[in-house]
Design an enzyme around this catalytic site. Sequence first.
Site, PDB file in Angstrom:
ATOM      1  N   ASP A 352       0.865  -1.170   0.000  1.00  0.00           N
ATOM      2  CA  ASP A 352       0.000   0.000   0.000  1.00  0.00           C
ATOM      3  C   ASP A 352       0.909   1.230   0.000  1.00  0.00           C
ATOM      4  O   ASP A 352       2.111   1.123   0.251  1.00  0.00           O
ATOM      5  CB  ASP A 352      -0.886  -0.041   1.246  1.00  0.00           C
ATOM      6  CG  ASP A 352      -1.871   1.107   1.292  1.00  0.00           C
ATOM      7  OD1 ASP A 352      -2.316   1.534   0.216  1.00  0.00           O
ATOM      8  OD2 ASP A 352      -2.173   1.579   2.396  1.00  0.00           O
ATOM      9  N   ASP A 544      -1.952  -1.193   5.961  1.00  0.00           N
ATOM     10  CA  ASP A 544      -2.207  -0.656   7.299  1.00  0.00           C
ATOM     11  C   ASP A 544      -3.133  -1.547   8.116  1.00  0.00           C
ATOM     12  O   ASP A 544      -3.395  -1.263   9.275  1.00  0.00           O
ATOM     13  CB  ASP A 544      -2.764   0.769   7.221  1.00  0.00           C
ATOM     14  CG  ASP A 544      -4.099   0.828   6.484  1.00  0.00           C
ATOM     15  OD1 ASP A 544      -4.694  -0.234   6.251  1.00  0.00           O
ATOM     16  OD2 ASP A 544      -4.545   1.942   6.142  1.00  0.00           O
ATOM     17  N   ASP A 548      -7.124  -2.651   4.160  1.00  0.00           N
ATOM     18  CA  ASP A 548      -6.463  -3.702   3.389  1.00  0.00           C
ATOM     19  C   ASP A 548      -6.645  -5.100   3.983  1.00  0.00           C
ATOM     20  O   ASP A 548      -5.949  -6.028   3.578  1.00  0.00           O
ATOM     21  CB  ASP A 548      -4.968  -3.395   3.271  1.00  0.00           C
ATOM     22  CG  ASP A 548      -4.714  -2.093   2.543  1.00  0.00           C
ATOM     23  OD1 ASP A 548      -5.413  -1.840   1.557  1.00  0.00           O
ATOM     24  OD2 ASP A 548      -3.835  -1.333   2.965  1.00  0.00           O
TER      25      ASP A 548
END
Length: 651
Positions: A352, A544, A548
Site C-alpha cells: 500500500d 495498514d 487492506d
Amino acid sequence: MKKKKVNLRELKPKSAEVHTHDDGHNHGHSDSSSFGTYIPAIISFTMLIIGIGLDYFDISFFKDWVRIAWYGIAYLPVGFPVIKEGWKSIIRGNFFTEFLLMSIATIGAFAIGEYPEGVAVMLFYAVGELFQNAAVNRAKGNIKALLDVRPKEATVFRDNDYINVSPEEVTIGEKIQVRVGEKIPLDGVLLSDKASLNTAALTGESKPDSLLKESKVYAGSINLESVIEIKVTNTFEDSSIARILDLVQNATARKSKTELFIRQFARIYTPIVVFLAIGVTFLPYFFVDDYVFQNWLYRALIFLVISCPCALVISIPLGYFGGLGAASRNGILFKGASFLDAMTKINTLVMDKTGTVTKGVFKIKEIKAIGWEESQFIKYLIAMEEQSTHPVAKAIMEYKENGDDYDAKEVSEIAGKGLKGIINGKTVLVGNKALMIDNDITIPNETDSLVESIVLVSIDHTFAGYVVIADELKEDAKETITELHNVGVKNIMMLSGDKDSITQQVAKELNIEKAKGGLLPEDKLNEVETLKQNPENKVAFIGDGINDAPVLAASNVGIAMGGLGSDVAIETADVIIQTDQPSKVVRAIKISRSTRKIVWQNIILAFGVKAIVLILGAGGLATMWEAVFADVGVALLAILNAIRLQRMNWS
C-alpha cells in the site's frame, strides 16, 4: 473475525518449562535455573567418579554386591525420574519415547555388568536435559521480557482524588495519572500538553517517543519526563500490550512444516530403531559362528542410546523459538513459526502507499497566492478550514499563527467539492476544481500540471491562489526498496486508493516499476489474486491492516504496518511490524532466513552424526561413550547453534 479476549492473569510467567513433546510429557525439571535441580546430577557424578576410582585402584572391598549397590545408588538420582516418565508414557499409550530408550539401554548395561557405563549414560543424559532446559529458558528470555512490562497498578481519578487500583478495574473514559518512571497501565489519549515515552517494549525502538496532547499512548510504555494524565480508551484485556503478549505466547502453537515433519518422523523413526536394536541382538545368532549374546546386546544398547531423537525434537523447535524471540526483540511479531518459513520464500511484494511508504500525514508543500499577500491569503484559508475536520484541513491549520484571526460566517460544506462561506463581507470558496467551475471561477492552466492534491481558493468571486498538499515519504522508504532488491525480492508493486498520478509519482521516486492508483479494496484484492495465479509467485502484502484486511488475508504472508493500534491488523495479518518502518520488513526476511538456515544445519548435524555412530555401533566399533555424544552431545551442539540467533545482528 471475532476478536479473542485475553486474560493477562493467565499470561503470568510460569516456572521455566522444559521442552514438551507432542505426547504430552516433559522432562521433569521445573526450574533449571535453581541449584536444587542440579543436586541429583551432582550426587550421581560424585558417586560415579568415586566408583571409577575404586575400580581403577582395585580396592578389595569394592567387589560383588557392594560394587553393584554403589553404582545402583549412583544411578537412582538421575535414572529414577527418567524411568518414571517412561512408565507414565507407556500408561498413556506412548511406548516409543526417549525415556524408554534410555531406561532399556542403561538397565541393560547393568544387566551385562557394565555398571559405570550405565550410570554414565543416564548421568550425561540428565545433565544434557538440564542444559537443554537452560537453553530453552534463555531463548524465551526476549519473549518473557514482555511479561515484565505489564503494569501492576493504575492511578485513577475518582471522587476528586487519585487512587491506586488494579488496571483491570479501570473503565473506558476514566482519567489516569502516570508519574515519571512508571509504566502506562492502559491504552489511551494524552490529556497533558506533551510527553516523552520509552516504547521499546512495544516497538523495539530505544529512541524516546515525543508526543503532544491528544496523541494515542499505549500500555507498557514508560513515562520519561513529567507527570502526565491520560484518558483511557481500552480496557486492560484489550490493551496493546495484552494483544502483543497473547500473540507471542501463542506464536509457537503454529508449528512450521519442517517442525511438524520432524516430530512425525521421530514417531516413526523411534519404533523402527527399537526393532532394529532387537534385530542387532538376536539376528547375528543365525549368521555369525562365534555369536556371544552379551556382546551383541551391548551393541544393541549402544544402538538404542544413539537412536534417541532428542536432538531433533528439541533443537528444531528451539531454533524457531529463537527466531520468534529475535524478531520480537526487533519490533516484529510473527504469529507462528509457519510464517517464519513462509517469509523465506517471498519473491513478490505488494505494498500500500499511504501509511506504508508514506507517513499518511499531509503537509503543505507549496503556497501560491495570486493578487493577495501570502499572509492575508493564508488567514482567509485558515478561517475556512477551521470549520472542517478533513486531514487536509489539519495540515493547513498547522500554519495558523497567533494574532488577528479572520472570522468565517455562514460556512457550508458542499459534498465532495469543498467549503463556502463569508469572511470580511466577501464570499470565499475553498475546495477542488469542480467547486470553482460550479461558481464560474476561472482557474489558471498551471494547476492542471500539478500531480499532488491541491486546495483552490476564490475570494470575492475571483481566483486567489492555491495550496499544494502532499504526503511525506518515510525516512527509510527508499532504502527499503533497495534492500528488498538486495535480498532477492525483485517483483515489487504498489497499489493505492490515492490518485493514480500521485501513486505513479511516489513509485517513480522509490524506483518501483509497477504501480496502480485509484483502487478500491476489492481492486487490490483482485490484483493480488491475479499474481497468485502464477504458482511461482509467493506474495507478501504490506498494508495498514484496516482497509487492506481482505488483501492481508488473501496473500501468502500478510504484513501489517504500525499494527499496535489496529485491531484488524492484529486479527488479520500474519506478521506485525510494531513500528511504522517499512525497513523492518527486510529485517523480518533476514531473520526468517537465518532461522531456517540454523534449523537445517541442526537437522543435518543430528542426522549425520547419528547415522555415522549408528553404523559404528552396529559394527561393534562404538562404545557407550560415542553413543552419549551422538545423543546428548549432538543435542547440545544443536542448541548452541540455535541460540546464536539471540546474538545475531540483521541491521
